[in-house]
Design an enzyme around this catalytic site. Structure first.
Site, PDB file in Angstrom:
ATOM      1  N   ILE A  14       0.957  -0.973   0.215  1.00  0.00           N
ATOM      2  CA  ILE A  14       0.234  -0.148   0.477  1.00  0.00           C
ATOM      3  C   ILE A  14       0.866   1.589   0.130  1.00  0.00           C
ATOM      4  O   ILE A  14       2.180   1.025   0.221  1.00  0.00           O
ATOM      5  CB  ILE A  14      -0.623   0.097   1.432  1.00  0.00           C
ATOM      6  CG1 ILE A  14      -0.774   0.184   2.415  1.00  0.00           C
ATOM      7  CG2 ILE A  14      -2.029  -1.320   1.155  1.00  0.00           C
ATOM      8  CD1 ILE A  14      -1.181   0.020   4.079  1.00  0.00           C
ATOM      9  N   ASP A  15       0.568   2.114  -0.621  1.00  0.00           N
ATOM     10  CA  ASP A  15       1.138   3.565  -0.595  1.00  0.00           C
ATOM     11  C   ASP A  15       1.277   4.166   0.694  1.00  0.00           C
ATOM     12  O   ASP A  15       0.732   4.143   1.915  1.00  0.00           O
ATOM     13  CB  ASP A  15       0.610   4.425  -0.760  1.00  0.00           C
ATOM     14  CG  ASP A  15      -0.357   4.606  -2.691  1.00  0.00           C
ATOM     15  OD1 ASP A  15       0.451   3.725  -3.611  1.00  0.00           O
ATOM     16  OD2 ASP A  15      -1.177   4.873  -3.114  1.00  0.00           O
ATOM     17  N   LYS A  16       2.896   4.867   0.753  1.00  0.00           N
ATOM     18  CA  LYS A  16       3.182   5.510   1.752  1.00  0.00           C
ATOM     19  C   LYS A  16       2.184   6.481   2.391  1.00  0.00           C
ATOM     20  O   LYS A  16       2.787   5.412   4.106  1.00  0.00           O
ATOM     21  CB  LYS A  16       4.747   6.178   0.882  1.00  0.00           C
ATOM     22  CG  LYS A  16       5.261   7.342   2.514  1.00  0.00           C
ATOM     23  CD  LYS A  16       6.498   8.218   1.605  1.00  0.00           C
ATOM     24  CE  LYS A  16       7.144   9.272   3.087  1.00  0.00           C
ATOM     25  NZ  LYS A  16       5.690  10.955   2.784  1.00  0.00           N
ATOM     26  N   ARG A  43      -7.135   5.875  -5.814  1.00  0.00           N
ATOM     27  CA  ARG A  43      -7.049   7.403  -5.993  1.00  0.00           C
ATOM     28  C   ARG A  43      -7.216   7.370  -7.272  1.00  0.00           C
ATOM     29  O   ARG A  43      -7.680   8.769  -7.909  1.00  0.00           O
ATOM     30  CB  ARG A  43      -5.366   8.031  -5.471  1.00  0.00           C
ATOM     31  CG  ARG A  43      -4.541   7.523  -3.993  1.00  0.00           C
ATOM     32  CD  ARG A  43      -3.720   7.531  -3.622  1.00  0.00           C
ATOM     33  NE  ARG A  43      -3.110   8.312  -3.831  1.00  0.00           N
ATOM     34  CZ  ARG A  43      -1.637   9.030  -3.666  1.00  0.00           C
ATOM     35  NH1 ARG A  43      -0.887   7.548  -3.705  1.00  0.00           N
ATOM     36  NH2 ARG A  43      -1.013   9.750  -4.011  1.00  0.00           N
TER      37      ARG A  43
END
Length: 300
Positions: A136-138, A236
């Protein structure tokens, strides 16, 4: 001096990736594919994709990146381990933590923490991603499954590929979604305008996101999202595409309008079958404190 490989097309035809595999006998297919993904391959000075067709006279240049040395060191970084057994662990990743080391983030990552807190990690992925089955993204918080051996890794990865695992997110988006639920079915690929971004495009990979409204505010909507596929930045990109970008998103959203450091996106629920027992496993964690406080303020 840059290390470059130059190939001039004479009579070959077809996709550039296949032509390069045929011409560059000293390099593997996977290495050539990796270069294409890293945007270091050009035709006549233009960065191209693997499916670009070649023509007689084309000059292909591969600018080989300098090797990056990353020392994977265990680091005593606090880690919320939601579940652990001999085969796997489930981690609640905080917002702001990068999942694995890279040139821009050589340490302080989830992998560095895993090496400290867990005795064993799978080795199927490359050397800088031990145990990592999915990312998962930062600046996305929430649940991740980690494999502690290769057998478990294969099972968990197959469930992701076969779309039998369950992943539900909570997000705060700009705008007021009038309908109760919906599905975004739109292919995603690397943006042609900005190579660091993803975008909806006809030639992208299939991507499906389901969403339902949890709560409405004056200028925002709280939604639950369920992933069918796992493309980079999928939620997103999809929410921006339908006109409801994530609050706090520095890349796909409008100018910062709420406090915080990144998008309001939390991987709240994770479900899968245990790789050894075949038992159905479901885990759920609450949204982070900043997310919760923002919702409280919006309700006021």
């Amino acid at each position: 001096m840059k290390n470059e490989i130059k190939v001039v097309i004479e009579a070959e035809k077809g996709r550039v990736d296949k032509v390069l595999v045929h011409r560059l006998k000293d390099y593997s297919r996977s290495q050539i594919q990796a270069w294409l993904k890293e945007d270091v391959v050009t035709i006549n000075g233009e960065i191209i994709k693997a499916n670009r067709k070649v023509a007689a006279g084309d000059e292909i240049v591969i600018t080989i990146p300098e090797p990056i040395t990353l020392d994977l060191m265990p680091e005593n970084i606090p880690l919320e381990i939601v579940y652990e057994d001999d085969d796997l662990a489930v981690i609640n990743k905080p917002q702001g933590m990068v999942v694995h080391p890279s040139a821009g983030h050589p340490n302080g990552t989830l992998v560095n923490a895993l090496l400290y807190h867990l005795e064993n990690l799978s080795t199927i992925n490359d050397v800088i991603r031990p145990g990592i089955v999915h990312r998962i993204d930062k600046d996305t918080s929430g649940l991740l499954m980690v494999a502690k051996n290769d057998k478990a890794h294969e099972s968990l990865a197959k469930q992701l590929k076969d779309k039998t695992s369950l992943r539900k997110y909570v997000a705060l988006v700009h705008g007021n979604i009038s309908h109760e639920r919906g599905t975004v079915n739109a292919p995603i690929g690397r943006s042609k305008d900005n190579r660091k971004m993803q975008a909806v495009m006809a030639e992208g990979k299939p991507a499906v996101t389901h969403f339902s409204v949890l709560e409405r505010f004056e200028q925002f909507t709280l939604v639950e999202l369920q992933l069918e596929t796992g493309r980079t930045h999928q939620i997103r990109v999809h929410m921006q595409y339908i006109g409801f970008p994530l609050a706090g998103d520095p890349v796909y959203g409008p100018r910062k309008t709420l406090p915080g450091n990144g998008q309001y996106l939390h991987a709240r629920l994770l479900g899968f079958k245990h790789p050894t027992s075949d038992k159905e496993m479901i885990f759920e964690v609450e949204i982070p404190e900043m997310f919760r406080k923002t919702l409280e303020n919006l309700r006021k």
